[in-house]
Design a protein around this motif. Structure first.
Motif, PDB file in Angstrom:
ATOM      1  N   CYS A 119       0.797  -1.227   0.000  1.00 50.25           N
ATOM      2  CA  CYS A 119       0.000   0.000   0.000  1.00 50.25           C
ATOM      3  C   CYS A 119       0.832   1.281   0.000  1.00 50.25           C
ATOM      4  CB  CYS A 119      -0.882   0.031   1.243  1.00 50.25           C
ATOM      5  SG  CYS A 119      -1.946  -1.407   1.438  1.00 50.25           S
ATOM      6  N   LYS A 120       0.266   2.303  -0.656  1.00 48.05           N
ATOM      7  CA  LYS A 120       0.781   3.668  -0.588  1.00 48.05           C
ATOM      8  C   LYS A 120      -0.103   4.435   0.384  1.00 48.05           C
ATOM      9  CE  LYS A 120       2.554   3.987  -5.295  1.00 48.05           C
ATOM     10  NZ  LYS A 120       2.418   4.662  -6.593  1.00 48.05           N
ATOM     11  N   LEU A 121       0.501   5.235   1.229  1.00 53.03           N
ATOM     12  CA  LEU A 121      -0.249   6.048   2.171  1.00 53.03           C
ATOM     13  C   LEU A 121      -1.017   7.131   1.429  1.00 53.03           C
ATOM     14  CD1 LEU A 121      -0.930   6.889   5.108  1.00 53.03           C
ATOM     15  CD2 LEU A 121       1.124   8.337   5.022  1.00 53.03           C
ATOM     16  N   LEU A 122      -2.326   7.196   1.657  1.00 52.86           N
ATOM     17  CA  LEU A 122      -3.149   8.257   1.082  1.00 52.86           C
ATOM     18  C   LEU A 122      -3.369   9.374   2.089  1.00 52.86           C
ATOM     19  CD1 LEU A 122      -5.875   6.204  -0.829  1.00 52.86           C
ATOM     20  CD2 LEU A 122      -3.938   7.465  -1.798  1.00 52.86           C
ATOM     21  N   SER A 123      -3.650   9.003   3.343  1.00 53.93           N
ATOM     22  CA  SER A 123      -3.890  10.016   4.364  1.00 53.93           C
ATOM     23  C   SER A 123      -3.781   9.421   5.756  1.00 53.93           C
ATOM     24  CB  SER A 123      -5.273  10.651   4.186  1.00 53.93           C
ATOM     25  OG  SER A 123      -6.283   9.682   4.373  1.00 53.93           O
ATOM     26  N   TYR A 124      -3.553  10.311   6.712  1.00 55.03           N
ATOM     27  CA  TYR A 124      -3.591   9.936   8.123  1.00 55.03           C
ATOM     28  C   TYR A 124      -4.203  11.099   8.887  1.00 55.03           C
ATOM     29  CZ  TYR A 124      -2.425   8.421  12.814  1.00 55.03           C
ATOM     30  OH  TYR A 124      -2.527   8.044  14.126  1.00 55.03           O
ATOM     31  N   ASP A 125      -5.306  10.822   9.568  1.00 54.87           N
ATOM     32  CA  ASP A 125      -5.992  11.852  10.346  1.00 54.87           C
ATOM     33  C   ASP A 125      -5.635  11.674  11.818  1.00 54.87           C
ATOM     34  OD1 ASP A 125      -8.219  13.973  10.474  1.00 54.87           O
ATOM     35  OD2 ASP A 125      -8.839  12.471  11.960  1.00 54.87           O
ATOM     36  N   GLU A 126      -4.926  12.643  12.377  1.00 50.17           N
ATOM     37  CA  GLU A 126      -4.477  12.515  13.768  1.00 50.17           C
ATOM     38  C   GLU A 126      -5.627  12.487  14.759  1.00 50.17           C
ATOM     39  OE1 GLU A 126      -1.130  14.785  15.101  1.00 50.17           O
ATOM     40  OE2 GLU A 126      -0.223  14.753  13.110  1.00 50.17           O
ATOM     41  N   GLU A 127      -6.703  13.202  14.472  1.00 49.76           N
ATOM     42  CA  GLU A 127      -7.823  13.247  15.410  1.00 49.76           C
ATOM     43  C   GLU A 127      -8.527  11.895  15.515  1.00 49.76           C
ATOM     44  OE1 GLU A 127     -12.032  15.572  16.016  1.00 49.76           O
ATOM     45  OE2 GLU A 127     -10.419  16.605  14.969  1.00 49.76           O
ATOM     46  N   SER A 128      -8.852  11.294  14.391  1.00 50.39           N
ATOM     47  CA  SER A 128      -9.540  10.000  14.395  1.00 50.39           C
ATOM     48  C   SER A 128      -8.565   8.822  14.420  1.00 50.39           C
ATOM     49  CB  SER A 128     -10.430   9.869  13.161  1.00 50.39           C
ATOM     50  OG  SER A 128      -9.642   9.828  11.986  1.00 50.39           O
ATOM     51  N   GLU A 129      -7.302   9.091  14.158  1.00 48.15           N
ATOM     52  CA  GLU A 129      -6.250   8.076  14.063  1.00 48.15           C
ATOM     53  C   GLU A 129      -6.530   7.077  12.944  1.00 48.15           C
ATOM     54  OE1 GLU A 129      -5.946   6.601  18.140  1.00 48.15           O
ATOM     55  OE2 GLU A 129      -4.425   8.123  18.530  1.00 48.15           O
ATOM     56  N   CYS A 130      -7.192   7.577  11.898  1.00 46.96           N
ATOM     57  CA  CYS A 130      -7.532   6.740  10.759  1.00 46.96           C
ATOM     58  C   CYS A 130      -6.507   6.911   9.642  1.00 46.96           C
ATOM     59  CB  CYS A 130      -8.918   7.081  10.233  1.00 46.96           C
ATOM     60  SG  CYS A 130      -9.415   6.016   8.862  1.00 46.96           S
ATOM     61  N   MET A 131      -5.929   5.807   9.227  1.00 44.79           N
ATOM     62  CA  MET A 131      -4.973   5.786   8.125  1.00 44.79           C
ATOM     63  C   MET A 131      -5.663   5.157   6.926  1.00 44.79           C
ATOM     64  SD  MET A 131      -1.225   3.985   7.952  1.00 44.79           S
ATOM     65  CE  MET A 131      -0.529   5.165   9.084  1.00 44.79           C
ATOM     66  N   LEU A 132      -5.500   5.787   5.787  1.00 44.08           N
ATOM     67  CA  LEU A 132      -6.073   5.265   4.554  1.00 44.08           C
ATOM     68  C   LEU A 132      -4.935   4.994   3.582  1.00 44.08           C
ATOM     69  CD1 LEU A 132      -8.855   4.687   3.261  1.00 44.08           C
ATOM     70  CD2 LEU A 132      -8.762   6.985   2.302  1.00 44.08           C
ATOM     71  N   GLY A 133      -4.923   3.799   3.023  1.00 51.04           N
ATOM     72  CA  GLY A 133      -3.891   3.425   2.071  1.00 51.04           C
ATOM     73  C   GLY A 133      -4.482   2.922   0.772  1.00 51.04           C
ATOM     74  N   GLU A 134      -3.762   3.183  -0.318  1.00 53.23           N
ATOM     75  CA  GLU A 134      -4.151   2.653  -1.622  1.00 53.23           C
ATOM     76  C   GLU A 134      -3.463   1.315  -1.825  1.00 53.23           C
ATOM     77  OE1 GLU A 134      -3.647   3.547  -6.402  1.00 53.23           O
ATOM     78  OE2 GLU A 134      -2.756   4.926  -4.952  1.00 53.23           O
ATOM     79  N   ILE A 135      -4.227   0.283  -2.108  1.00 53.26           N
ATOM     80  CA  ILE A 135      -3.662  -1.041  -2.375  1.00 53.26           C
ATOM     81  C   ILE A 135      -3.140  -1.030  -3.809  1.00 53.26           C
ATOM     82  CG2 ILE A 135      -4.111  -3.516  -2.528  1.00 53.26           C
ATOM     83  CD1 ILE A 135      -6.564  -2.950  -0.645  1.00 53.26           C
ATOM     84  N   VAL A 136      -1.824  -1.168  -3.963  1.00 51.27           N
ATOM     85  CA  VAL A 136      -1.246  -1.177  -5.308  1.00 51.27           C
ATOM     86  C   VAL A 136      -0.939  -2.595  -5.784  1.00 51.27           C
ATOM     87  CG1 VAL A 136      -0.366   1.175  -5.135  1.00 51.27           C
ATOM     88  CG2 VAL A 136       1.108  -0.723  -4.493  1.00 51.27           C
ATOM     89  N   ASN A 137      -0.898  -3.535  -4.835  1.00 50.10           N
ATOM     90  CA  ASN A 137      -0.673  -4.933  -5.205  1.00 50.10           C
ATOM     91  C   ASN A 137      -1.057  -5.831  -4.041  1.00 50.10           C
ATOM     92  OD1 ASN A 137       0.364  -7.032  -7.032  1.00 50.10           O
ATOM     93  ND2 ASN A 137       1.972  -7.304  -5.510  1.00 50.10           N
ATOM     94  N   VAL A 138      -1.516  -7.019  -4.369  1.00 50.27           N
ATOM     95  CA  VAL A 138      -1.726  -8.078  -3.390  1.00 50.27           C
ATOM     96  C   VAL A 138      -0.816  -9.213  -3.817  1.00 50.27           C
ATOM     97  CG1 VAL A 138      -3.349  -9.736  -2.389  1.00 50.27           C
ATOM     98  CG2 VAL A 138      -4.134  -7.428  -3.007  1.00 50.27           C
ATOM     99  N   CYS A 139      -0.011  -9.719  -2.887  1.00 47.16           N
ATOM    100  CA  CYS A 139       0.864 -10.840  -3.228  1.00 47.16           C
ATOM    101  C   CYS A 139       0.607 -12.000  -2.281  1.00 47.16           C
ATOM    102  CB  CYS A 139       2.331 -10.414  -3.190  1.00 47.16           C
ATOM    103  SG  CYS A 139       2.925  -9.879  -1.578  1.00 47.16           S
TER     104      CYS A 139
END
Length: 186
Positions: A119-139
């Motif tokens: 995954c590539k990091l798309l965003s991280y929200d410090e308040e909610s502690e939610c990290m969103l990542g883009e899946i670029v590959n599954v192996c």
């Protein structure tokens, strides 16, 4: 009659996810996380505290991998969750885990965990502690594939986290056919 527990983070099953990153010096790191899941066709969402070294690494490098813990590596998966890389930087080595570089993102794959999202990091929200990542590959390691080249859960043997009893559970066998069995009620 139902018993009320109040607002608790109880969700069944909760996957046991191993989130891996590289530190500033290239040292591989990983943590155990149960609060995560698919957010879209090509996105993963994780609820991770900013105090984790892994989160600091991901934010600095912009990449991470998400592996699925399995029955064969319960102790190793638990160890990377109870020990912080802030105090034990070589925790992967201590757990007997081996990292190799992903071909798709600037993050390690852990050889012992046979399926991973890269995954590539798309965003991280410090308040909610939610990290969103883009899946670029599954192996997936060939050892967990069926004869048609698909991931076989019976071979993978993923585990789930039981937040009520602080336990790891094995995931059982097939009980039905998705997008098919419910059609009988049409």
């Amino acid at each position: 009659m139902r018993k009320n527990f109040g607002a608790k983070p109880y969700m069944y099953p909760q996957p046991v996810l191993i989130i891996a990153s590289y530190g500033e010096d290239g040292t591989p790191d990983a943590m155990n996380a149960a609060w995560g899941g698919i957010a879209d066709q090509n996105k993963v969402a994780l609820c991770l505290s900013a105090s984790h070294k892994t989160v600091e690494n991901i934010r600095a490098r912009g990449a991470f991998t998400v592996s699925f813990a399995d029955e064969a590596h319960v102790a190793e998966a638990d160890y990377v969750g109870i020990v912080s890389a802030n105090s034990v930087p070589d925790k992967l080595k201590r757990a007997g885990l081996h990292a190799v570089k992903s071909s798709f993102v600037d993050a390690p794959l852990i050889e012992e965990f046979p399926v991973a999202l890269e995954c590539k990091l798309l965003s991280y929200d410090e308040e909610s502690e939610c990290m969103l990542g883009e899946i670029v590959n599954v192996c997936a390691d060939e050892s967990v594939l069926d004869k048609n080249g698909k991931i076989d859960p019976e071979k993978l043997r993923p585990i789930a986290f039981d937040p009520v009893n602080s336990a790891y559970l094995k995931v059982g066998g097939k009980v039905g056919n998705a997008f098919h069995d419910g059609a009988k009620f049409r």
